[in-house]
Each structure stands twice: as C-alpha cells, then as structure tokens.
Design a protein around this motif. Structure first.
Motif, PDB file in Angstrom:
ATOM      1  N   LEU A  71      93.197  29.810  56.458  1.00  0.00           N
ATOM      2  CA  LEU A  71      91.593  29.937  56.349  1.00  0.00           C
ATOM      3  C   LEU A  71      91.966  31.744  55.901  1.00  0.00           C
ATOM      4  N   GLU A  72      92.488  32.722  57.026  1.00  0.00           N
ATOM      5  CA  GLU A  72      92.771  33.938  56.077  1.00  0.00           C
ATOM      6  C   GLU A  72      92.654  33.783  54.409  1.00  0.00           C
ATOM      7  N   CYS A  73      93.655  33.593  54.263  1.00  0.00           N
ATOM      8  CA  CYS A  73      94.581  33.192  52.330  1.00  0.00           C
ATOM      9  C   CYS A  73      93.288  32.638  51.632  1.00  0.00           C
ATOM     10  N   LEU A  74      92.792  31.392  52.306  1.00  0.00           N
ATOM     11  CA  LEU A  74      91.436  30.471  51.297  1.00  0.00           C
ATOM     12  C   LEU A  74      90.354  31.751  51.285  1.00  0.00           C
ATOM     13  N   ALA A  75      90.259  32.208  52.734  1.00  0.00           N
ATOM     14  CA  ALA A  75      88.687  33.140  52.385  1.00  0.00           C
ATOM     15  C   ALA A  75      89.460  33.976  51.090  1.00  0.00           C
ATOM     16  N   VAL A  76      90.377  34.322  50.498  1.00  0.00           N
ATOM     17  CA  VAL A  76      90.629  35.078  49.072  1.00  0.00           C
ATOM     18  C   VAL A  76      90.576  34.599  48.328  1.00  0.00           C
ATOM     19  N   SER A  77      91.313  33.443  48.458  1.00  0.00           N
ATOM     20  CA  SER A  77      91.753  32.982  47.449  1.00  0.00           C
ATOM     21  C   SER A  77      90.397  32.033  46.573  1.00  0.00           C
ATOM     22  N   ASN A  78      89.819  30.862  48.085  1.00  0.00           N
ATOM     23  CA  ASN A  78      89.342  29.894  47.220  1.00  0.00           C
ATOM     24  C   ASN A  78      88.570  30.319  48.409  1.00  0.00           C
ATOM     25  N   ALA A 109      93.969  15.135  53.351  1.00  0.00           N
ATOM     26  CA  ALA A 109      94.558  15.347  54.746  1.00  0.00           C
ATOM     27  C   ALA A 109      94.894  16.367  54.798  1.00  0.00           C
ATOM     28  N   ALA A 110      95.132  17.381  53.382  1.00  0.00           N
ATOM     29  CA  ALA A 110      95.133  19.170  54.298  1.00  0.00           C
ATOM     30  C   ALA A 110      93.802  19.715  55.187  1.00  0.00           C
ATOM     31  N   ARG A 111      92.882  18.590  54.537  1.00  0.00           N
ATOM     32  CA  ARG A 111      91.829  19.166  55.651  1.00  0.00           C
ATOM     33  C   ARG A 111      91.636  19.129  57.171  1.00  0.00           C
ATOM     34  N   ALA A 112      92.260  17.978  57.193  1.00  0.00           N
ATOM     35  CA  ALA A 112      92.200  16.936  58.295  1.00  0.00           C
ATOM     36  C   ALA A 112      92.937  17.956  59.471  1.00  0.00           C
ATOM     37  N   ALA A 113      94.652  18.419  58.570  1.00  0.00           N
ATOM     38  CA  ALA A 113      95.347  18.751  59.461  1.00  0.00           C
ATOM     39  C   ALA A 113      94.968  20.005  59.596  1.00  0.00           C
ATOM     40  N   ARG A 123      83.218  25.559  54.236  1.00  0.00           N
ATOM     41  CA  ARG A 123      83.335  24.798  55.361  1.00  0.00           C
ATOM     42  C   ARG A 123      83.789  24.664  56.778  1.00  0.00           C
ATOM     43  N   TYR A 124      84.811  25.490  57.222  1.00  0.00           N
ATOM     44  CA  TYR A 124      85.283  25.728  58.351  1.00  0.00           C
ATOM     45  C   TYR A 124      83.773  26.314  59.539  1.00  0.00           C
ATOM     46  N   VAL A 125      83.122  27.042  58.783  1.00  0.00           N
ATOM     47  CA  VAL A 125      82.722  28.321  59.225  1.00  0.00           C
ATOM     48  C   VAL A 125      82.091  28.034  60.963  1.00  0.00           C
ATOM     49  N   PHE A 145      95.560  22.389  48.580  1.00  0.00           N
ATOM     50  CA  PHE A 145      94.706  23.025  48.841  1.00  0.00           C
ATOM     51  C   PHE A 145      94.023  23.334  47.617  1.00  0.00           C
ATOM     52  N   GLU A 146      94.785  23.855  46.516  1.00  0.00           N
ATOM     53  CA  GLU A 146      94.295  24.783  45.357  1.00  0.00           C
ATOM     54  C   GLU A 146      94.348  23.432  44.238  1.00  0.00           C
ATOM     55  N   LEU A 147      95.241  22.245  44.977  1.00  0.00           N
ATOM     56  CA  LEU A 147      95.438  20.981  43.852  1.00  0.00           C
ATOM     57  C   LEU A 147      94.767  19.937  43.669  1.00  0.00           C
ATOM     58  N   GLY A 148      93.388  20.625  44.940  1.00  0.00           N
ATOM     59  CA  GLY A 148      92.756  19.497  45.065  1.00  0.00           C
ATOM     60  C   GLY A 148      92.168  19.345  46.596  1.00  0.00           C
TER      61      GLY A 148
END
Length: 253
Positions: free
Chosen positions: A35-42, A12-16, A48-50, A4-7
């Motif tokens: 998602l808990e980690c992404l909510a903090v880092s990105n 594929a990662a988003r779909a998974a 997008r998953y609200v 996710f951080e690399l783009g």
C-alpha cells in the motif's frame, strides 16, 4: 504490485491485499508495504483502503501505525485522532537485579554468513540490534535501559511464539526456497518479530504520553517500505562495479 498495475481483472490481488491487512503482524507488514508503494505509484488503488488504514492508524504496533499513517499522508488524507492516554504498564517500573551485559553476544562474536542467529532466551542477546535506540529512549523517558530491554524481549514472545522464529524455522525457510529455486530476498522471522516488539514498546510509551508520537530517531527502525527505492526499475549490476565480500565487509556487514 505488477498485478495491480496491469489491472487485476479477477480481483484476486485486491482480495489478497484486503486479507493481509486484516491478518497478523507478518501479513499486515507485507500488505502495508504494498500500500505504501501504491500510494505513490497508483493512489487511485490505495485510496480504496482508506477505511482499513484508519483502523490501523493507531493499531498496537508502531510499525503498523507508522506505515498506515504514511499511506494516509501520501494520499493527503487526515490521520485519525490519537487514542486517549492510558497508564504505562507496571513492568517499566520494576526493579531487577543487576545483569551482566557483555558487548559480544553470548553465542560468539560473528555468526557465519547465511546462518541464522542462535536461539537464546537472554533478553540482552535477543534485543542486541536495538540497544542503541533503546539506550536513547531510556535516557529520554528516564526509564531503565534494562527494563526496556526486558520488556522488548517479553513483547517478542507476545508478537509470536518463539518456535515460529527459531533458528530451526529459519533454516527450513531457507531450504524450502532453495528447493523451489526462489532467489528473492525475504525478511528473517526473528528480525520481523523483533521489529514489531520494538513497535509495541514504542506504542506503550507513546500511549502513556511518556514520549511524544513519534520520536524522530525511531522512525527508521519502524519503516517497512521505501517507495522510491522499491519502485525503481532494477538494472543489472555493471561488471566494473566492485562489491566486497566475506572478510572485506568487516565485523558488521
């Protein structure tokens, strides 16, 4: 996380991740941890998953509820309203004959390092690691500790069939990881099932308004991710830092 951080150019990662949070308890746990980690880092990715998070905010297991609500709070979004009160399952009011509850597991005092817990059908053995919090819940809601124990053991079999979290399965997972050279830590199947069974029990008590959502002393039991800890850059352990091992760790390492 790294993808996710690399783009995630292929998506594929988003779909998974979308597939995981729509799947079973095990997959949802992994997906919500990310998602808990992404909510903090990105946050831009997590937001997008609200819609999915809103659907999970009052899902059956409190483990899933708590994780979904944590993400929504981190994103500074409103948590959906709690569902209407429902009756408490009759199981909690049943009367059972007095059952011996030894302090030591029926399988012995200490499980050898690396070995899975032995299979058992005894509800008090199955839930032993949760007895401290079940006793406090029983006191707070004025229900029998025995009934809470039996209900949690029953819910473990509802979360997943016993053959999917048996000692045999755990050994197979260990051998598989060894063969492919995987050295990463992983959740043991029985521990994950037990956590979600406890989460279902807490949800039943909360939905019946027997206890308020959510008792502070159960929060740490429901946690699936610790973003500050999970996102920290790992450094090699310095040689001077001594780590005790084997018998030095004591009875409960």
């Amino acid at each position: 996380m790294d993808v996710f951080e690399l783009g995630d150019r292929s998506g594929a990662a988003r779909a998974a991740l979308s597939k995981a949070i729509a799947d079973d308890y095990q997959a949802q746990t992994a997906g919500l941890s990310i998602l808990e980690c992404l909510a903090v880092s990105n946050p831009a990715i997590a937001i997008r998953y609200v819609e999915d998070l809103n659907d999970l905010a009052w899902q059956g297991s409190s483990v899933i509820r708590y994780a979904a609500q944590n993400v929504l709070q981190q994103l500074e979004l409103e948590i959906p309203s709690a569902p209407a009160k429902v009756p408490l399952p009759a199981f909690y009011r049943l009367h059972f004959p007095e059952t011996p509850k030894p302090e030591i597991s029926l399988s012995g005092d200490v499980t050898p390092p690396g070995e899975p817990l032995p299979d058992t059908e005894d509800p008090f053995d199955l839930t032993r690691m949760y007895h401290h919090v079940l006793k406090r819940l029983a006191s707070d809601v004025e229900l029998s500790f025995d009934n809470l124990v039996r209900r949690m053991a029953q819910l473990m079999r509802i979360v997943a069939p016993p053959e999917t979290w048996s000692a045999k399965i755990e050994r197979e997972i260990y051998r598989h990881n060894e063969r492919i050279g995987l050295k990463l830590t992983y959740r043991r199947p029985r521990s994950l099932v037990a956590q979600h069974a406890f989460g279902l029990l807490v949800s039943e008590l909360c939905d019946a308004e027997v206890v308020e959502w959510i008792p502070t002393y159960v929060r740490e039991i429901l946690v699936v991710a610790d973003p500050p800890g999970n996102l920290v850059n790992i450094l090699p352990r310095p040689d001077w830092l001594y780590i005790p091992a084997a018998e030095e760790l004591g009875k409960y390492p």
